[in-house]
Design a protein around this motif. Structure first.
Motif, PDB file in Angstrom:
ATOM      1  N   UNK A 158      36.513 -23.444 105.901  1.00  0.00           N
ATOM      2  CA  UNK A 158      36.418 -22.374 104.910  1.00  0.00           C
ATOM      3  C   UNK A 158      37.411 -22.592 103.778  1.00  0.00           C
ATOM      4  N   UNK A 159      38.606 -23.109 104.094  1.00  0.00           N
ATOM      5  CA  UNK A 159      39.585 -23.397 103.049  1.00  0.00           C
ATOM      6  C   UNK A 159      39.045 -24.448 102.090  1.00  0.00           C
ATOM      7  N   UNK A 160      38.388 -25.453 102.629  1.00  0.00           N
ATOM      8  CA  UNK A 160      37.776 -26.493 101.811  1.00  0.00           C
ATOM      9  C   UNK A 160      36.723 -25.885 100.877  1.00  0.00           C
ATOM     10  N   UNK A 161      35.872 -25.022 101.418  1.00  0.00           N
ATOM     11  CA  UNK A 161      34.800 -24.421 100.606  1.00  0.00           C
ATOM     12  C   UNK A 161      35.362 -23.503  99.533  1.00  0.00           C
ATOM     13  N   UNK A 162      36.442 -22.825  99.834  1.00  0.00           N
ATOM     14  CA  UNK A 162      37.096 -21.969  98.841  1.00  0.00           C
ATOM     15  C   UNK A 162      37.521 -22.800  97.639  1.00  0.00           C
ATOM     16  N   UNK A 163      38.096 -23.972  97.888  1.00  0.00           N
ATOM     17  CA  UNK A 163      38.567 -24.824  96.793  1.00  0.00           C
ATOM     18  C   UNK A 163      37.410 -25.529  96.082  1.00  0.00           C
ATOM     19  N   UNK A 164      36.421 -26.013  96.845  1.00  0.00           N
ATOM     20  CA  UNK A 164      35.288 -26.707  96.225  1.00  0.00           C
ATOM     21  C   UNK A 164      34.569 -25.800  95.238  1.00  0.00           C
ATOM     22  N   UNK A 165      34.405 -24.534  95.603  1.00  0.00           N
ATOM     23  CA  UNK A 165      33.633 -23.609  94.776  1.00  0.00           C
ATOM     24  C   UNK A 165      34.500 -22.766  93.843  1.00  0.00           C
ATOM     25  N   UNK A 166      35.805 -23.020  93.845  1.00  0.00           N
ATOM     26  CA  UNK A 166      36.686 -22.330  92.903  1.00  0.00           C
ATOM     27  C   UNK A 166      36.763 -20.832  93.126  1.00  0.00           C
ATOM     28  N   UNK A 167      36.829 -20.398  94.382  1.00  0.00           N
ATOM     29  CA  UNK A 167      36.883 -18.968  94.689  1.00  0.00           C
ATOM     30  C   UNK A 167      38.337 -18.494  94.665  1.00  0.00           C
ATOM     31  N   UNK A 168      38.668 -17.498  93.838  1.00  0.00           N
ATOM     32  CA  UNK A 168      40.050 -16.977  93.828  1.00  0.00           C
ATOM     33  C   UNK A 168      40.380 -16.372  95.187  1.00  0.00           C
ATOM     34  N   UNK A 169      41.506 -16.775  95.752  1.00  0.00           N
ATOM     35  CA  UNK A 169      41.817 -16.301  97.101  1.00  0.00           C
ATOM     36  C   UNK A 169      43.261 -15.858  97.282  1.00  0.00           C
ATOM     37  N   UNK A 170      44.083 -16.005  96.257  1.00  0.00           N
ATOM     38  CA  UNK A 170      45.480 -15.571  96.342  1.00  0.00           C
ATOM     39  C   UNK A 170      45.660 -14.387  95.408  1.00  0.00           C
ATOM     40  N   UNK A 171      46.036 -13.244  95.972  1.00  0.00           N
ATOM     41  CA  UNK A 171      46.226 -12.038  95.170  1.00  0.00           C
ATOM     42  C   UNK A 171      47.621 -12.024  94.566  1.00  0.00           C
ATOM     43  N   UNK A 172      47.762 -11.693  93.295  1.00  0.00           N
ATOM     44  CA  UNK A 172      49.091 -11.648  92.666  1.00  0.00           C
ATOM     45  C   UNK A 172      49.915 -10.484  93.208  1.00  0.00           C
ATOM     46  N   UNK A 173      51.225 -10.594  93.042  1.00  0.00           N
ATOM     47  CA  UNK A 173      52.135  -9.578  93.576  1.00  0.00           C
ATOM     48  C   UNK A 173      51.841  -8.195  93.008  1.00  0.00           C
ATOM     49  N   UNK A 174      51.461  -8.132  91.727  1.00  0.00           N
ATOM     50  CA  UNK A 174      51.221  -6.825  91.107  1.00  0.00           C
ATOM     51  C   UNK A 174      50.077  -6.093  91.799  1.00  0.00           C
ATOM     52  N   UNK A 175      48.989  -6.812  92.133  1.00  0.00           N
ATOM     53  CA  UNK A 175      47.853  -6.186  92.819  1.00  0.00           C
ATOM     54  C   UNK A 175      48.240  -5.776  94.238  1.00  0.00           C
ATOM     55  N   UNK A 176      48.992  -6.632  94.936  1.00  0.00           N
ATOM     56  CA  UNK A 176      49.428  -6.292  96.288  1.00  0.00           C
ATOM     57  C   UNK A 176      50.333  -5.070  96.286  1.00  0.00           C
ATOM     58  N   UNK A 177      51.200  -4.982  95.265  1.00  0.00           N
ATOM     59  CA  UNK A 177      52.101  -3.831  95.178  1.00  0.00           C
ATOM     60  C   UNK A 177      51.325  -2.540  94.956  1.00  0.00           C
ATOM     61  N   UNK A 178      50.306  -2.579  94.108  1.00  0.00           N
ATOM     62  CA  UNK A 178      49.495  -1.383  93.874  1.00  0.00           C
ATOM     63  C   UNK A 178      48.781  -0.950  95.156  1.00  0.00           C
ATOM     64  N   UNK A 179      48.277  -1.914  95.918  1.00  0.00           N
ATOM     65  CA  UNK A 179      47.583  -1.581  97.162  1.00  0.00           C
ATOM     66  C   UNK A 179      48.553  -1.009  98.193  1.00  0.00           C
ATOM     67  N   UNK A 180      49.750  -1.579  98.255  1.00  0.00           N
ATOM     68  CA  UNK A 180      50.751  -1.106  99.209  1.00  0.00           C
ATOM     69  C   UNK A 180      51.201   0.309  98.882  1.00  0.00           C
ATOM     70  N   UNK A 181      51.217   0.651  97.604  1.00  0.00           N
ATOM     71  CA  UNK A 181      51.666   1.984  97.173  1.00  0.00           C
ATOM     72  C   UNK A 181      50.601   3.056  97.375  1.00  0.00           C
ATOM     73  N   UNK A 182      49.375   2.674  97.748  1.00  0.00           N
ATOM     74  CA  UNK A 182      48.285   3.650  97.908  1.00  0.00           C
ATOM     75  C   UNK A 182      48.587   4.612  99.047  1.00  0.00           C
ATOM     76  N   UNK A 183      48.100   5.834  98.894  1.00  0.00           N
ATOM     77  CA  UNK A 183      48.290   6.868  99.907  1.00  0.00           C
ATOM     78  C   UNK A 183      46.979   7.615 100.146  1.00  0.00           C
ATOM     79  N   UNK A 184      46.936   8.423 101.182  1.00  0.00           N
ATOM     80  CA  UNK A 184      45.732   9.168 101.526  1.00  0.00           C
ATOM     81  C   UNK A 184      45.371  10.164 100.432  1.00  0.00           C
ATOM     82  N   UNK A 185      44.079  10.440 100.299  1.00  0.00           N
ATOM     83  CA  UNK A 185      43.636  11.451  99.340  1.00  0.00           C
ATOM     84  C   UNK A 185      43.931  12.839  99.906  1.00  0.00           C
TER      85      UNK A 185
END
Length: 706
Positions: free
Chosen positions: A216-243
């Protein structure tokens, strides 16, 4: 005496450059606006200002073009193919500040010319074909050096893993980056020499080929699929809370249930039904992704870039971080979650009599599996009503006459070490169809509601087959004395009648596969043309915003139209709907190609120790260079090269999808049952090569029947 006309305004100049079919020069501008030679210095100053403000861009040595517009001649690089196999290209050296990358559809090469391959660069003549799109014609081939290459490092060389790239690369001393033999590596070309292997530098080590998750790692690179999330996106997800319940309809007392696969980790849709008089009331609740992923956020940028989640046998590359996809946007039993819901009412015949949408808070009553539901599990007491509503929806579907091709889907089962345990047909249960029909009902209602509200809609569209494909299908079906209606009057019900006629016959598989090949591909677009396969006049995707960006846009449009909150669709997003539709269609097809690629490589590894074995198969493709075959037991597919067929002059019969031998009288047609011997399996590329047993005097010594 010549009277000087005033210089054009910057806006008038921008409009002229925008309207021009290609680049323009100062001479054309002067003639159009009636300027004199004495006004040239003032014109140069004006053009300098327009360039500085981004109203135009340089094109060639002295020309100008509108921002984002390409000149009539440009160097382009091929990066993939469209659904018909024709090359797609992008301009070389395009910079992010220039805007969205134009898409170039390269026209087929002249007869006898080899097709353009990914990584190849050509000088192309370009003709505008709509906003951000061009038709390209090759003027001169420049080279085919890829920007990056992926391969196996061994004995100082890199063997590419992409079957389209056959040439090996040499790694000079000091350029291996610490890589060890047998490792999967990412490399970049170095300035080459005219003779011998081309040199490359290893820039990243990706693990040893054959290790768990390497495919699967090979296919991710062959097809150019973005797979590493930047810190800013991870931080926003971590800060999420229940509605909170404020401003939401409280659905927590309603026993909504999720129904998913055994191995599902995220549950983004829940269903419930009850009988109402002679009809049914349905609730389809979907995780409120729009609450967490806002326009302009880092999470939104990453979701747009990915377009959708990608599913491999051993992992998922999610569109959004796991803190959302497996956390706040997963409708886990017994936990409060925000949702957007569709309430749909049906009459006894399954015809929709009404719908409404809202924003709610819910608590899933149970997490059910397809297999468990099929076996009778009913912890929330929801089963009977769900089955009753499903029967009504299925009756309505049958009346519409949808296209329901019966082609088995295969799944790869892995052991704990990542090896292939088995390849099996994926079960198609009533529970799968139930969930599918509930989701279709919600999707139709979403499209209708957005039209009622006058809001933009990202439709899921599926065009009828092209006239050319229809003519080919008519010719093919005529060989079985089956006729399709003339002209463009063909409907999905006509195909359904064809499938019913051949059901249980020897031709069933052949007809199913041929009808599938004759269909158009579905896509996303803001302009509605209906959904041919489902026989629906309007259709959108509403039900999976955690894994499809198009669904998130539909949620935002509903939020804006129904005034359900401040996080609805923005005008800027709405204005980009045409480009976004093309983008998410492309990412969906990229994901599908990567998923197929992974299964093929797993199957090649599974088959590698079966060289020489004989298997029952059927012909799944006919080309001028050979046959494609698919094994009955595993679904593994490979090629039978023309050179391996009995010595003969082989002619391709296009209407009947067959190869015919003039001397031997042998004939091989699409769907035909055959026996094949496995000649080669290459896990590195996923390639399988077979030899046909038909026409061969005797089975090779040692070959074993499977």
């Amino acid at each position: 005496m010549t009277v000087e006309r005033p210089l054009p305004s910057k806006e008038a100049l921008r409009r002229f450059i925008e309207a021009a079919p290609g680049k323009v020069g100062k001479g054309e501008i002067s003639r159009h606006f009636g300027l004199t030679s004495d006004q040239r210095p003032a014109l140069r100053a004006l053009l300098k200002d327009v360039l500085a403000e981004g109203g135009a861009m340089p094109a060639g040595r002295r020309g100008l073009a509108a921002p984002g517009k390409l000149p009539e001649m440009a160097v382009v690089e091929v990066f993939g193919t469209d659904p018909d196999g024709d090359p797609l290209a992008r301009p070389l050296g395009w910079k992010a500040e220039q805007g969205a990358v134009p898409l170039i559809y390269m026209r087929p090469e002249r007869a006898g010319q080899p097709a353009l391959a990914p990584g190849e660069r050509v000088l192309a003549r370009l003709k505008p074909a709509g906003r951000g799109r061009y038709d390209g014609t090759t003027v001169k081939r420049i080279g085919s050096t890829p920007a990056r290459l992926l391969g196996i490092f061994d004995d100082g060389r890199i063997k590419p893993v992409d079957r389209r790239h056959r040439a090996e690369w040499e790694v000079p001393a000091g350029e291996a980056g610490g890589a060890e033999p047998g490792e999967l590596v990412l490399a970049e070309p170095l300035p080459g020499r005219p003779m011998g292997l081309r040199p490359a530098r290893i820039i990243e080590r990706l693990g040893r080929m054959g290790e768990p998750r390497s495919v699967s790692l090979l296919c991710i690179h062959v097809h150019g699929i973005p797979h590493v999330l930047p810190d800013a996106a991870l931080a926003e997800a971590t800060a999420a809370r229940a509605v909170t319940p404020e401003g939401r309809e409280d659905l927590r007392a309603i026993p909504l249930v999720t129904i998913d696969g055994e191995d599902a980790r995220d549950f983004d849709d829940a269903v419930w039904a009850e009988s109402v008089g002679d009809g049914w009331r349905l609730l389809i609740a979907i995780a409120d992704v729009a609450h967490y992923v806002r326009p302009g956020s880092a999470l939104n940028r990453e979701a747009w870039l990915r377009g959708n989640s990608v599913y491999f046998p051993d992992r998922v590359v999610p569109m959004l971080p796991e803190a959302l996809s497996n956390g706040w946007c997963s409708l886990k039993p017994g936990e409060d979650r925000g949702c957007l819901f569709a309430e749909v009412t049906l009459d006894a015949a399954g015809t929709k009599t009404g719908h409404r949408f809202g924003r709610g808070i819910m608590r899933s009553a149970a997490r059910l599996t397809y297999e468990g539901f099929e076996a009778g599990e009913d912890p929330a007491g929801a089963r009977d009503a769900l089955l009753g509503a499903y029967a009504a929806l299925q009756a309505a579907r049958d009346r519409r006459g949808t296209l329901d091709l019966d082609l088995p889907e295969r799944q790869v089962r892995l052991d704990g070490a990542g090896g292939v345990l088995a390849v099996e047909p994926r079960a198609r249960l009533a529970a799968h169809r139930l969930v599918e029909e509930f989701m279709i009902a919600a999707n139709v209602a979403a499209a209708e509601e957005l039209e009622r509200l006058g809001q933009p809609c990202m439709y899921r569209v599926h065009d009828r087959p092209s006239d050319e494909k229809l003519e080919g299908l008519r010719t093919f079906l005529a060989t079985f004395d089956i006729a399709l209606p003339p002209g463009d009057r063909v409907r999905p019900a006509d195909f359904a009648r064809v499938l019913e006629r051949v059901r249980g016959t020897a031709e069933e598989r052949l007809v199913n596969e041929t009808l599938l090949r004759g269909q158009s591909q579905a896509a996303y677009a803001p302009d509605n043309i209906g959904h041919f396969g489902l026989a629906l006049p309007r259709y959108a995707h509403f039900t999976s915003p955690i894994r499809r960006y198009a669904d998130l846009l539909v949620h935002r449009a509903l939020i804006r139209g129904l005034r359900l909150g401040p996080d609805g669709l923005t005008e800027e997003e709405a204005g980009r709907f045409p480009e976004t539709g093309e983008h998410v269609t492309a990412t969906e097809r990229r994901a599908a190609a990567a998923e197929r690629d992974a299964v093929e490589r797993y199957l090649a590894a599974y088959m590698a120790h079966r060289i020489g074995d004989v298997f029952p198969a059927h012909i799944s493709g006919v080309t001028r260079f050979g046959l494609f075959v698919t094994l009955e037991a595993t679904g593994a597919a490979g090629i039978v090269p023309l050179a391996s067929l009995p010595d003969d002059r082989w002619l391709q019969d296009l209407p009947r999808h067959a190869l015919a031998g003039q001397r031997t009288g042998l004939r091989f047609a699409l769907g035909q049952a055959v026996e094949v011997r496995l000649a080669e399996a290459v896990p590195r590329t996923g390639g399988l090569t077979f030899h046909l047993m038909q026409g061969v005097p005797a089975r090779p010594r040692g070959a074993r029947r499977r």
